[in-house]
Design a protein around this motif. Structure first.
Motif, PDB file in Angstrom:
ATOM      1  N   LEU A  51      -5.126 -18.742   8.201  1.00  0.00           N
ATOM      2  CA  LEU A  51      -4.620 -17.657   8.023  1.00  0.00           C
ATOM      3  C   LEU A  51      -2.823 -16.913   9.289  1.00  0.00           C
ATOM      4  O   LEU A  51      -3.706 -17.249  10.603  1.00  0.00           O
ATOM      5  CB  LEU A  51      -5.735 -16.382   8.438  1.00  0.00           C
ATOM      6  CG  LEU A  51      -5.610 -15.352   7.891  1.00  0.00           C
ATOM      7  CD1 LEU A  51      -5.183 -14.734   6.720  1.00  0.00           C
ATOM      8  CD2 LEU A  51      -7.697 -14.740   8.517  1.00  0.00           C
TER       9      LEU A  51
ATOM     10  N   HIS B 163      -4.233 -11.106   7.817  1.00  0.00           N
ATOM     11  CA  HIS B 163      -5.106 -10.643   7.536  1.00  0.00           C
ATOM     12  C   HIS B 163      -4.989  -8.781   7.496  1.00  0.00           C
ATOM     13  O   HIS B 163      -4.936  -8.331   8.804  1.00  0.00           O
ATOM     14  CB  HIS B 163      -6.462 -11.065   6.932  1.00  0.00           C
ATOM     15  CG  HIS B 163      -7.457  -9.757   6.673  1.00  0.00           C
ATOM     16  ND1 HIS B 163      -8.566  -9.424   7.246  1.00  0.00           N
ATOM     17  CD2 HIS B 163      -7.151  -9.321   5.633  1.00  0.00           C
ATOM     18  CE1 HIS B 163      -9.452  -8.573   6.474  1.00  0.00           C
ATOM     19  NE2 HIS B 163      -9.094  -8.631   5.707  1.00  0.00           N
TER      20      HIS B 163
ATOM     21  N   GLN C  65      -6.839  -6.768  -3.954  1.00  0.00           N
ATOM     22  CA  GLN C  65      -6.282  -8.138  -3.255  1.00  0.00           C
ATOM     23  C   GLN C  65      -5.570  -8.828  -3.060  1.00  0.00           C
ATOM     24  O   GLN C  65      -4.749  -8.523  -4.228  1.00  0.00           O
ATOM     25  CB  GLN C  65      -6.962  -8.800  -3.181  1.00  0.00           C
ATOM     26  CG  GLN C  65      -8.984  -8.005  -3.137  1.00  0.00           C
ATOM     27  CD  GLN C  65     -10.085  -9.335  -3.882  1.00  0.00           C
ATOM     28  OE1 GLN C  65      -9.747  -9.434  -4.261  1.00  0.00           O
ATOM     29  NE2 GLN C  65     -11.377  -8.519  -2.535  1.00  0.00           N
TER      30      GLN C  65
ATOM     31  N   LEU D 132      -2.683 -11.966  -1.988  1.00  0.00           N
ATOM     32  CA  LEU D 132      -2.254 -12.433  -1.105  1.00  0.00           C
ATOM     33  C   LEU D 132      -1.296 -13.382  -1.125  1.00  0.00           C
ATOM     34  O   LEU D 132      -0.835 -13.791  -2.259  1.00  0.00           O
ATOM     35  CB  LEU D 132      -3.642 -13.818  -1.665  1.00  0.00           C
ATOM     36  CG  LEU D 132      -3.850 -15.503  -1.510  1.00  0.00           C
ATOM     37  CD1 LEU D 132      -3.800 -15.450   0.388  1.00  0.00           C
ATOM     38  CD2 LEU D 132      -4.472 -16.439  -2.069  1.00  0.00           C
TER      39      LEU D 132
ATOM     40  N   GLU E 237      -6.889  -4.603   0.765  1.00  0.00           N
ATOM     41  CA  GLU E 237      -6.940  -6.102   1.244  1.00  0.00           C
ATOM     42  C   GLU E 237      -5.908  -6.755   1.448  1.00  0.00           C
ATOM     43  O   GLU E 237      -5.368  -7.517   0.384  1.00  0.00           O
ATOM     44  CB  GLU E 237      -8.366  -6.973   1.295  1.00  0.00           C
ATOM     45  CG  GLU E 237     -10.189  -6.259   0.931  1.00  0.00           C
ATOM     46  CD  GLU E 237      -9.962  -6.497   2.813  1.00  0.00           C
ATOM     47  OE1 GLU E 237      -9.521  -6.896   3.732  1.00  0.00           O
ATOM     48  OE2 GLU E 237     -11.015  -5.455   3.204  1.00  0.00           O
TER      49      GLU E 237
ATOM     50  N   TRP F 116      -3.560 -11.315   2.562  1.00  0.00           N
ATOM     51  CA  TRP F 116      -3.784 -12.111   3.259  1.00  0.00           C
ATOM     52  C   TRP F 116      -2.300 -12.941   3.650  1.00  0.00           C
ATOM     53  O   TRP F 116      -1.922 -12.469   2.024  1.00  0.00           O
ATOM     54  CB  TRP F 116      -5.009 -12.857   3.424  1.00  0.00           C
ATOM     55  CG  TRP F 116      -6.258 -12.105   2.976  1.00  0.00           C
ATOM     56  CD1 TRP F 116      -7.261 -12.268   4.293  1.00  0.00           C
ATOM     57  CD2 TRP F 116      -6.684 -11.498   2.133  1.00  0.00           C
ATOM     58  NE1 TRP F 116      -8.815 -11.690   4.022  1.00  0.00           N
ATOM     59  CE2 TRP F 116      -8.461 -11.382   2.953  1.00  0.00           C
ATOM     60  CE3 TRP F 116      -6.229 -11.437   0.729  1.00  0.00           C
ATOM     61  CZ2 TRP F 116      -9.277 -10.270   1.756  1.00  0.00           C
ATOM     62  CZ3 TRP F 116      -7.401 -10.587   0.108  1.00  0.00           C
ATOM     63  CH2 TRP F 116      -8.930 -10.185   0.947  1.00  0.00           C
TER      64      TRP F 116
END
Length: 768
Positions: free
Chosen positions: A164, A167, A312, A314, A347, A349
């Motif tokens: 990661l 975030h 979300q 990513l 969110e 990431w």
């Protein structure tokens, strides 16, 4: 006819000499345009030095493997080989990286992506260097690659820093808020390569003091110098980077992993060393646009006004962090687009995988989310039975509105005006359904499709980007302006990579000092730093520094005259090489006022500070923003799934037009790059291995793919905190055009189109 009459007629027919473009607002041509057009411009690949050696790099054939041993003995014994280096030969810091230093110069214990450097060779002939690199024997233990970013959360750590990278949870408003209408979507954005017009090349020359000079097409020379010095175990003043032969850039033009071995080899051999990457090496080495997975849920009331956005995001960063943290901040902050959204919960990431490295590419982060949120707006319009453009108009933001990050939009944000402009622009004529018009078919002149299978679609995209760095980045640039003998020289380490800074600098000095002949000095690291050439930085900070330095020289020039005539400098003006007073009493030329003196001044420009996003994704993270609206018209063969972009109508807020021709070219280039994102460009991988890393396997849009681009409106509402009030122009069309094209394909086919680039099967309509 008499001779006198003939002479008079000739005089009337003789063309009046055109006055050369001059100052801000004129279409001053680029100084190197002719050389580049004629093929005489010296690119980095053309560099030469007496006694130079040639370099080659051995790269990993695996995306993930443990390095058990490296045997260089066979390569060292080959005739003509002068040096072979590995991780053991790096005397200083063994890692590097644009945003975060986590990427090894040479892999030692493990390789994390296809093409990672293992060793480098210097030899007296390029073929010898390549053969010697191939003769380095590396024993690998092949490991299973992690190529799905969703699996990276549970996978074993691929890097000592973990999988990661960052975030960001953004919380804005009431989490319990809900709307009458809810639409959801899952979207995937592919991996775009910046595909620079020339592959990486450079020359390293050792210096007598034990240092080294690197001749590179760098876009951030001072950062590259500091990284190189740390790697070589030298002081920064022992390393000099000379920027040379930059062929253009839409991303970080130079891979530091390419630069660093070059200098190491020069230091090891004591000879100049040249490295010219093949196109395959270029694809394997430099950073690409982040492939992105996005999940969205939009809530709206019965009138179509947005109530809440949940998302979300990513980002697949590949093997190393690079600038992924910055890209994620842009993606999360702009996840709702240029719309008023009272409640937002995002969110985001960024994770490591064993895929090719990702990094800065024009419009990073913002482009991916624009494709997703505009698809959501189309879904809302369809569910409400509302015109897609009208739905967007009900929700657009304006100056004074608040981003989901809590930051107030203080810069001009004429989004409604932009959308209205493209909406009102006349649509192109429909193609004729005759054999003579077959070239209009999506398949091209020899297309296999039938005119009866072609459907036309109209779609819209609204995009936004931030300018300069973000989240507390110290944006500063320094410039010096010198004037002597009627000639001005600008010294600024802002690299001209196609964004037009060198031309702008000349125009600024012409405007301020009334001097027509202005030269911009070549860039090297002996000059004060100006920072990276990205996000419109140089128009703002470097242009601002040049303006301040020029104004200081102007004051030096005018003060003696003002004192002599009992005037203030504010009452004197410079135009067309002449200095005049407001009352006409004083009139002289700039050359006469100089009287042989040399005047110079150095100045800095530093925009107002920003702050990092906090734990809830809140903060004033951006200096300024730019907006764009695009209407796309496409023809789709619904049987074959082929798409032809007929026209893109563009409206953009630019703050102020500084060079009309240059600005139009930048917008057109950005739009065309977006066409590639939408339809053709995807660097494909199979379990982490890049498939066909060349320009035959990677499809760039050509002149035949470029649509008619209509710049229908440029809104010149000046940003009061920006020098000249101008905004960056090239990134936001890249961000917006893919979303608009996808919207138009949805309109033509009724298909959801949730992936970029658009694959043919996504545009096929069965049972039509």
């Amino acid at each position: 006819m008499s001779n006198e009459a003939a002479t008079a007629d000739l005089a009337e027919a003789a063309p009046v000499p055109e006055q050369l473009p001059h100052g801000l607002g004129a279409s001053l041509p680029s100084a190197d345009a002719r050389a580049k057009a004629e093929g005489t411009f010296p690119y980095a690949a053309d560099l030469w030095a007496e006694g130079l050696l040639w370099a080659a790099v051995l790269r990993s054939p695996h995306p993930h493997a443990r390095v058990l041993s490296i045997d260089t003995s066979h390569a060292r014994e080959m005739p003509g080989v002068r040096a072979v280096i590995t991780h053991e030969d790096v005397p200083g810091v063994p890692v590097h990286g644009r945003g975060k230093a986590d990427r090894p110069v040479f892999a030692s214990e493990v390789v994390r992506h296809h093409g990672e450097p293992i060793a480098a060779v210097a030899a007296d002939h390029p073929d010898t260097a390549r053969m010697a690199a191939a003769a380095v024997i590396v024993e690998y233990e092949v490991l299973d690659p992690v190529t799905d970013p969703e699996q990276a959360f549970e996978a074993e750590p691929l890097h000592p820093d973990g999988n990661l990278i960052r975030h960001i949870p953004l919380h804005h408003g009431d989490p319990a808020a809900s709307g009458d209408i809810v639409v959801e979507g899952l979207y995937r954005i592919g991996r775009q390569d910046p595909a620079p017009i020339g592959a990486e090349a450079g020359l390293a020359v050792p210096r007598p003091d034990g240092g080294v000079e690197l001749y590179l097409a760098s876009t951030d020379p001072h950062n590259d110098r500091d990284t190189a010095a740390a790697c070589y175990g030298l002081a920064p003043e022992q390393v000099k980077i000379v920027v040379t032969g930059v062929p253009g850039a839409t991303a970080d033009r130079e891979d530091q992993g390419f630069q660093l071995p070059l200098g190491l080899l020069a230091l090891r051999t004591g000879c100049p060393v040249k490295l010219a990457a093949t196109r395959e090496e270029s694809f394997l080495g430099h950073a690409h646009r982040h492939p992105t997975l996005l999940r969205y849920r939009h809530h709206a009331d019965a009138e179509g006004r947005l109530v809440k956005v949940e998302a979300q995001i990513l980002l697949d960063a590949g093997a190393y962090a690079d600038t992924s943290a910055d890209a994620l901040a842009a993606a999360v902050a702009f996840a709702c687009g240029p719309y008023v959204v009272p409640n937002a919960f995002i969110e985001g990431w960024a994770v490591r995988t064993n895929n090719p490295p990702s990094g800065h590419v024009r419009g990073e982060g913002a482009m991916q989310v624009c494709a997703a949120y505009e698809a959501q707006m189309d879904k809302l319009a369809k569910k409400l039975g509302t015109d897609p453009a009208e739905l967007r108009m009900r929700n657009v933001m304006s100056t004074g509105d608040v981003l989901p990050t809590g930051q107030t939009v203080t810069c001009p944000a004429p989004v409604a005006e932009l959308l209205q402009a493209v909406q009102d622009f006349p649509l192109p004529a429909l193609p004729k359904d005759t054999p003579e018009e077959d070239w209009l078919l999506p398949g091209g002149p020899e297309g296999a499709g039938e005119p009866g299978a072609v459907r036309r679609g109209v779609g819209y995209g609204l995009g936004m980007v931030h300018m300069l760095g973000a989240e507390g980045a110290d944006e500063v640039s320094t410039a010096t302006v010198k004037v002597q003998d009627g000639v001005a020289t600008v010294l600024c380490a802002a690299v001209e990579s196609g964004q037009g800074f060198a031309t702008l600098a000349r125009q600024i000095v012409q405007e301020t000092l009334g001097i027509d002949e202005v030269h911009v000095a070549p860039v090297d690291t002996d000059q004060p730093p100006a920072g990276a050439g990205s996000r419109g930085r140089h128009t703002w900070v470097s242009g601002g520094a040049v303006e301040r330095a020029a104004k200081m020289v102007r004051t030096q020039l005018l003060q003696p005259l003002a004192h002599k005539f009992g005037l203030s400098t504010e009452l004197l003006q410079i135009a067309d090489g002449k200095i005049t007073s407001y009352d006409g009493v004083l009139s002289t030329t700039v050359t006469e006022a100089m009287d042989g003196k040399e005047l110079w001044a150095t100045a800095q420009c530093r925009p107002h500070p920003t702050e990092p996003l906090d734990g809830a994704g809140q903060g004033d993270a951006f200096v300024g923003m730019a907006f764009c609206a695009i209407r796309a018209v496409v023809d789709v063969d619904i049987e074959l799934g082929l798409v032809r972009v007929v026209e893109l109508a563009v409206a953009q807020d630019v703050g102020r037009v500084l060079n009309p021709a240059q600005l139009a070219a930048r917008i057109e280039a950005g739009v065309t790059q977006g066409v590639g994102v939408a339809l053709t460009e995807n660097l494909r991988t199979a379990r982490g291995l890049i498939r066909h890393p060349d320009l035959t396997g990677y499809s760039l849009p050509t002149a035949l793919d470029a649509p008619d681009i209509r710049i229908v409106k440029l809104v010149e509402e000046r940003d009061v905190v920006a020098p000249f009030g101008a905004k960056a122009v090239s990134a936001v069309p890249v961000v917006t055009s893919p979303a608009a094209i996808a919207s138009a394909v949805r309109a033509a086919t009724g298909r959801p189109v949730n992936r970029l680039p658009i694959r043919p099967q996504a545009a096929v309509v069965t049972g039509a």
